[in-house]
Write a protein that holds these residues in place. Sequence first.
Motif: not given
Length: 284
Positions: A18-20, A28, A30-31, A34, A37, A41-42, A66, A69
């Motif tokens: 769900r997030d980073k 952050i 994450w849906e 990404g 983004r 962020e990636f 990453r 994610n």
Amino acid sequence: MLCVLADGTGRNIWILLRDKTGAEGQRIAWEDLGMGRDDAEFDLPVNSSYIERLQDLGVVVRSSSRWLNAISGRVSPEIERRVLEQDFVLGVQSVRRTRRPKIPQAPSARPVTNWKGLQSQYGPAFDQMAQTGIIPLHSLGFTGAGVRIAVLDNGFHYTEHPAFREKFRLIAERDFINGDNVVSDQSGQPVTGDETRSSQNLHGAQVLSLLAGYESDRFVIGVAPDAEYILAKTEENRTELPTEEDRWIAGLEWADSLGARVVNSSLGYNIWDDGSGYAPGDLD
């Protein structure tokens, strides 16, 4: 606790998170893998605590991405149900397909007129270079200088190949199968065995020679002899199993972290040795 599934009931899944955690510790969300983004962020890593929590549930973690994610793992039906109950898990699915972007039309190169002279210059490589339109690009000075290219394949016996003695610029190499930093022939490898007596590293060297090969005494010239190269060994010859896709993703992200701008991957998968695989509609 790391649970090994021995009853054959497990399946391999991507666990979408769900997030980073941002560089300043912020969450952050994450849906949609990404979507929207930015590059920074990636490149943020997968949260290591999420990996540990999934392992505690019994997930056999194979790799993580990453960019997606997401975490690739093998689970039983019961463990998968427990995974979906975790507050940091968005869902589980196979790697998402994306639409191909439209390729912009390249500017026309000036015509080549001295084909006979060029045939002797390119030697045995002339036919393939002429068919693919590379010779006009070379005539304009495009030989790969300043470009970093990653090649993902089954291995590369470049140390014994004469096409790589003169110009070859190697930046880094990594064997994602055996877990070392050598992609050429070795004996006693934990997974691929005695590579000096097999063709494990043959195909990758053949592909690499088309790109980076250069032998002035034999008049052999590759597509991009002046480029820099990153070599990732991800494909095991003896088996075809889904874990090879995990190695491929790991190799791709590793190459990106080293500044690769172009990736060549002459690999493809459809039917695995365990009987699973992809339908024709999945391969686009």
